[in-house]
Design a protein around this motif. Structure first.
Motif, mmCIF file in Angstrom:
data_model
loop_
_atom_site.group_PDB
_atom_site.id
_atom_site.type_symbol
_atom_site.label_atom_id
_atom_site.label_comp_id
_atom_site.label_asym_id
_atom_site.label_seq_id
_atom_site.Cartn_x
_atom_site.Cartn_y
_atom_site.Cartn_z
ATOM 1 N N VAL A 120 -14.378 16.633 -17.133
ATOM 2 C CA VAL A 120 -13.409 17.316 -18.005
ATOM 3 C C VAL A 120 -12.406 16.286 -18.521
ATOM 4 O O VAL A 120 -12.164 15.267 -17.878
ATOM 5 C CB VAL A 120 -12.640 18.455 -17.283
ATOM 6 C CG1 VAL A 120 -13.577 19.545 -16.836
ATOM 7 C CG2 VAL A 120 -11.807 17.915 -16.134
ATOM 8 N N GLY A 121 -11.867 16.565 -19.702
ATOM 9 C CA GLY A 121 -10.789 15.728 -20.235
ATOM 10 C C GLY A 121 -11.256 14.448 -20.897
ATOM 11 O O GLY A 121 -10.486 13.490 -21.023
ATOM 12 N N PHE A 122 -12.517 14.409 -21.370
ATOM 13 C CA PHE A 122 -12.956 13.245 -22.149
ATOM 14 C C PHE A 122 -12.067 13.163 -23.398
ATOM 15 O O PHE A 122 -11.654 14.198 -23.936
ATOM 16 C CB PHE A 122 -14.431 13.427 -22.536
ATOM 17 C CG PHE A 122 -15.041 12.202 -23.139
ATOM 18 C CD1 PHE A 122 -15.445 11.141 -22.339
ATOM 19 C CD2 PHE A 122 -15.199 12.093 -24.518
ATOM 20 C CE1 PHE A 122 -15.988 9.998 -22.897
ATOM 21 C CE2 PHE A 122 -15.747 10.958 -25.082
ATOM 22 C CZ PHE A 122 -16.143 9.911 -24.272
ATOM 23 N N PRO A 123 -11.774 11.946 -23.890
ATOM 24 C CA PRO A 123 -10.887 11.833 -25.050
ATOM 25 C C PRO A 123 -11.332 12.744 -26.201
ATOM 26 O O PRO A 123 -12.504 12.737 -26.581
ATOM 27 C CB PRO A 123 -10.997 10.355 -25.440
ATOM 28 C CG PRO A 123 -11.318 9.668 -24.159
ATOM 29 C CD PRO A 123 -12.175 10.634 -23.381
ATOM 30 N N SER B 165 -17.979 17.646 -10.146
ATOM 31 C CA SER B 165 -17.107 17.660 -11.324
ATOM 32 C C SER B 165 -15.982 16.640 -11.172
ATOM 33 O O SER B 165 -15.460 16.443 -10.073
ATOM 34 C CB SER B 165 -16.533 19.066 -11.519
ATOM 35 O OG SER B 165 -16.090 19.586 -10.289
ATOM 36 N N PHE B 166 -15.648 16.007 -12.279
ATOM 37 C CA PHE B 166 -14.687 14.907 -12.262
ATOM 38 C C PHE B 166 -13.743 15.013 -13.449
ATOM 39 O O PHE B 166 -14.093 15.568 -14.480
ATOM 40 C CB PHE B 166 -15.418 13.555 -12.383
ATOM 41 C CG PHE B 166 -16.516 13.390 -11.376
ATOM 42 C CD1 PHE B 166 -16.237 12.922 -10.110
ATOM 43 C CD2 PHE B 166 -17.832 13.725 -11.698
ATOM 44 C CE1 PHE B 166 -17.246 12.782 -9.168
ATOM 45 C CE2 PHE B 166 -18.842 13.589 -10.767
ATOM 46 C CZ PHE B 166 -18.550 13.108 -9.499
ATOM 47 N N ARG B 167 -12.574 14.418 -13.267
ATOM 48 C CA ARG B 167 -11.650 14.225 -14.394
ATOM 49 C C ARG B 167 -11.998 12.909 -15.052
ATOM 50 O O ARG B 167 -12.157 11.901 -14.354
ATOM 51 C CB ARG B 167 -10.227 14.055 -13.875
ATOM 52 C CG ARG B 167 -9.484 15.294 -13.608
ATOM 53 C CD ARG B 167 -8.038 14.889 -13.430
ATOM 54 N NE ARG B 167 -7.534 15.429 -12.186
ATOM 55 C CZ ARG B 167 -6.252 15.382 -11.853
ATOM 56 N NH1 ARG B 167 -5.385 14.788 -12.648
ATOM 57 N NH2 ARG B 167 -5.835 15.891 -10.735
ATOM 58 N N TYR B 168 -12.049 12.874 -16.351
ATOM 59 C CA TYR B 168 -12.283 11.609 -17.053
ATOM 60 C C TYR B 168 -11.128 10.648 -16.789
ATOM 61 O O TYR B 168 -9.961 11.049 -16.764
ATOM 62 C CB TYR B 168 -12.415 11.858 -18.567
ATOM 63 C CG TYR B 168 -12.357 10.560 -19.334
ATOM 64 C CD1 TYR B 168 -13.507 9.800 -19.510
ATOM 65 C CD2 TYR B 168 -11.141 10.074 -19.837
ATOM 66 C CE1 TYR B 168 -13.441 8.574 -20.174
ATOM 67 C CE2 TYR B 168 -11.076 8.862 -20.496
ATOM 68 C CZ TYR B 168 -12.227 8.111 -20.662
ATOM 69 O OH TYR B 168 -12.168 6.907 -21.291
ATOM 70 N N SER B 169 -11.461 9.353 -16.581
ATOM 71 C CA SER B 169 -10.407 8.324 -16.586
ATOM 72 C C SER B 169 -10.956 7.077 -17.281
ATOM 73 O O SER B 169 -12.163 6.801 -17.220
ATOM 74 C CB SER B 169 -9.946 7.987 -15.170
ATOM 75 O OG SER B 169 -11.001 7.451 -14.417
ATOM 76 N N GLU C 39 -2.944 14.435 -18.382
ATOM 77 C CA GLU C 39 -3.438 14.617 -17.014
ATOM 78 C C GLU C 39 -3.298 16.059 -16.535
ATOM 79 O O GLU C 39 -4.172 16.574 -15.840
ATOM 80 C CB GLU C 39 -2.702 13.671 -16.046
ATOM 81 C CG GLU C 39 -3.110 12.214 -16.171
ATOM 82 C CD GLU C 39 -4.611 11.968 -15.987
ATOM 83 O OE1 GLU C 39 -5.217 12.573 -15.098
ATOM 84 O OE2 GLU C 39 -5.168 11.167 -16.773
ATOM 85 N N GLU C 40 -2.183 16.716 -16.920
ATOM 86 C CA GLU C 40 -1.998 18.089 -16.410
ATOM 87 C C GLU C 40 -3.040 19.042 -17.022
ATOM 88 O O GLU C 40 -3.465 20.000 -16.384
ATOM 89 C CB GLU C 40 -0.553 18.589 -16.608
ATOM 90 C CG GLU C 40 -0.073 18.735 -18.025
ATOM 91 C CD GLU C 40 0.496 17.415 -18.602
ATOM 92 O OE1 GLU C 40 0.259 16.337 -18.018
ATOM 93 O OE2 GLU C 40 1.157 17.483 -19.648
ATOM 94 N N VAL C 41 -3.452 18.729 -18.257
ATOM 95 C CA VAL C 41 -4.492 19.564 -18.886
ATOM 96 C C VAL C 41 -5.822 19.335 -18.179
ATOM 97 O O VAL C 41 -6.564 20.275 -17.867
ATOM 98 C CB VAL C 41 -4.598 19.249 -20.402
ATOM 99 C CG1 VAL C 41 -5.762 20.011 -21.037
ATOM 100 C CG2 VAL C 41 -3.295 19.578 -21.101
ATOM 101 N N LYS C 42 -6.134 18.058 -17.895
ATOM 102 C CA LYS C 42 -7.377 17.757 -17.160
ATOM 103 C C LYS C 42 -7.387 18.484 -15.814
ATOM 104 O O LYS C 42 -8.394 19.061 -15.413
ATOM 105 C CB LYS C 42 -7.472 16.252 -16.881
ATOM 106 C CG LYS C 42 -7.750 15.384 -18.067
ATOM 107 C CD LYS C 42 -7.921 13.959 -17.554
ATOM 108 C CE LYS C 42 -7.634 12.938 -18.612
ATOM 109 N NZ LYS C 42 -7.556 11.579 -18.085
ATOM 110 N N LEU D 79 -10.080 21.213 -14.625
ATOM 111 C CA LEU D 79 -10.938 20.946 -13.465
ATOM 112 C C LEU D 79 -10.846 22.092 -12.457
ATOM 113 O O LEU D 79 -11.863 22.551 -11.925
ATOM 114 C CB LEU D 79 -10.538 19.624 -12.800
ATOM 115 C CG LEU D 79 -11.499 19.118 -11.730
ATOM 116 C CD1 LEU D 79 -12.882 18.817 -12.296
ATOM 117 C CD2 LEU D 79 -10.952 17.848 -11.043
ATOM 118 N N THR D 80 -9.634 22.583 -12.228
ATOM 119 C CA THR D 80 -9.455 23.690 -11.276
ATOM 120 C C THR D 80 -10.212 24.926 -11.751
ATOM 121 O O THR D 80 -10.901 25.582 -10.968
ATOM 122 C CB THR D 80 -7.940 24.018 -11.140
ATOM 123 O OG1 THR D 80 -7.273 22.829 -10.777
ATOM 124 C CG2 THR D 80 -7.699 25.088 -10.097
#
Ligand code: SF4
Length: 457
Positions: free
Chosen positions: A320-323, A347-351, A367-370, A374-375
């Motif tokens: 989640v949270g890919f640019p 599942s992972f947060r993009y970094s 980050e808070e949106v990611k 994710l949750t």
């Protein structure tokens, strides 16, 4: 001269190696190779870094946290080196490949930095480091020493019931978020005969199930002279070995063809499970990731798999949270999860990762949106996994018994063909056998059952 004396003195007592592995199964396999190689050199493995003569750290930089954990571990090891200057500290894996000499400069107590294609050189470099008290970073362009430790005449190492076997290294895909092609190099397949030879050795030493490893096993065979591909390799392993089970990971959806799908219907030893990362459910994001498939393509592959093998277990990776990921893109990911109903999902947060192209992409997701996405995604998948596990209750599943359960209490643990963990009451003599287990209870991450008739299948 002094180095030789030290070496002689060290050889008169048992030498110990402590191995710490970060990251993926490929790294675990490389660490296993290191333990095998050093066993041939007289080293025993230890769980206690303070009693070790060699500390081998296998690193991963796919996730930001893993890299930070490596640095923090290296910082803590300085104290051990101060206490025992003969201790050799070796750093290998992706972080070693990326940083090379910079790692030696940043951590003066590190003795050897090994690139991802240099594992086979470790015994030679360790001997040199002891004899000459030299520090070195070895980052060759090609695998120089191969897998020769596997074919040493004196196989003193142990083999677990389930053992990994690497069939290829590197990757040609250049997904924009991934650094593997940069740190592991381009795709290289091992010759099938060599893989078969390794499997023969480990089955003689007790392995019953093999986990074939590669960044993209579906494209196995590219560049090999004998026209081999992955489906053909699976058929050879099925026919020519004494294994009871074959698994593999990881698959790329674009390379999953009908010949391989057919294997799930035909091969008896091939486990009914596939790990098929989809990463995102939005075609726009998939294109930005350079994944070369659409959500519809992915769903089509899943439908073909289920048609060939109706009870196949499917797991995947998702990010989640890919640019540039909008709320609409994220909803497309949730929709794909609802449609496929995966058995499990990682599942992972993009970094941003160093070298990865996506680091330069605009429209970074806060980050808070990611975290929120994710949750939400994990809650959806947790409900699906639990529901699918509950459907197992009352069924009898064939379980390959791997070990005693960590919980103790006479509980054994193993996996179903679909890759579900099952715990049940049994005796340690069952380790390595296939047993029928009637499932009685379902949890989020495992099942509990009882032996269906008390005997091995
Ligand atoms: S397929 Fe993509 S994500 Fe997987 S290793 Fe290759 S580049 Fe990385």
């Amino acid at each position: 001269m002094e180095g030789l004396c030290v070496e002689r003195e060290q050889r008169s007592r048992t030498l110990y190696v402590y191995v710490h592995t970060f990251g993926c199964q490929m790294n675990e396999y490389d660490s296993l190779r290191v333990e095998r190689m050093l066993a041939q050199e007289g080293y025993e493995s230890t769980d206690d870094p303070a009693s070790a003569d060699v500390i081998f750290i296998n690193t991963c930089s796919v996730r930001e946290k893993a890299e930070q954990k490596v640095f923090s571990l290296l910082g803590r090891l300085r104290r051990l080196k101060n206490k025992n200057p003969r201790l050799k500290i070796v750093v290998a894996g992706c972080v070693a490949q990326q940083l090379g000499d910079a790692l030696l400069a940043r951590f003066p107590h590190v003795d050897i930095v090994l690139g991802t294609r240099a594992i086979g050189a470790l015994p030679r470099l360790l001997r040199r480091s002891t004899e000459e008290d030299a520090r070195t970073a070895h980052l060759p362009e090609h695998d120089e020493e191969g897998w020769k430790e596997l074919f040493h005449q004196d196989h003193r190492w142990e083999c677990p019931v389930v053992a990994p076997v690497t069939i290829m290294q590197g990757c040609d895909n250049f997904c924009t978020y991934c650094i593997v092609p940069y740190v592991r190099g381009r795709e290289r397949s091992r010759p099938a005969d060599e893989i078969l030879r390794e499997i023969h050795i480990i089955t003689r030493k007790g392995t019953r199930e093999v986990l074939l490893l590669g960044q993209n096993v579906n494209s196995y065979g590219k560049g090999l002279a004998d026209g081999m591909n992955f489906a053909r390799l699976l058929r050879r392993i099925e026919e020519e070995t004494d294994l009871v089970r074959i698994r593999f990971t990881t698959s790329h959806p674009k390379d999953l063809d009908d010949e391989l799908i057919e294997c799930f219907a035909r091969l008896k030893k091939l486990c009914r499970h596939i790990h098929l990362p989809f990463q995102a459910g939005s075609d726009r994001i998939l294109a930005r990731m350079n994944r070369h498939y659409t959500a519809a393509d992915y769903l089509d592959k899943v439908a073909r798999l289920r048609s060939a093998c109706p009870d196949i277990g499917i797991s995947a990776d998702v990010m989640v949270g890919f640019p540039g990921e909008t709320e609409e893109d994220f909803q497309a990911t949730l929709e794909l999860i609802r449609t496929v109903r995966f058995d499990t999902l990682f599942s992972f947060r993009y970094s941003d990762r160093p070298f990865a192209k996506s680091g330069a992409f605009p429209d970074k997701v806060p980050e808070e949106v990611k975290a929120r996405r994710l949750t939400e995604l994990q809650a959806l998948q947790a409900a699906i996994t639990l529901e699918k596990n509950r459907r197992e209750v009352g069924r009898t599943r064939e379980v390959l018994v791997e070990s005693e359960s960590k919980a103790g209490n006479g509980q054994m643990t193993g996996r179903t063909s679909q890759n579900r963990i099952v715990n049940f009451a049994g005796s340690p003599e069952l380790v390595g056998t296939l047993v029928p287990v009637r499932i009685r209870e379902a949890y989020s991450h495992s099942l509990r059952g009882e032996l269906a008739d008390g005997s091995a299948c």
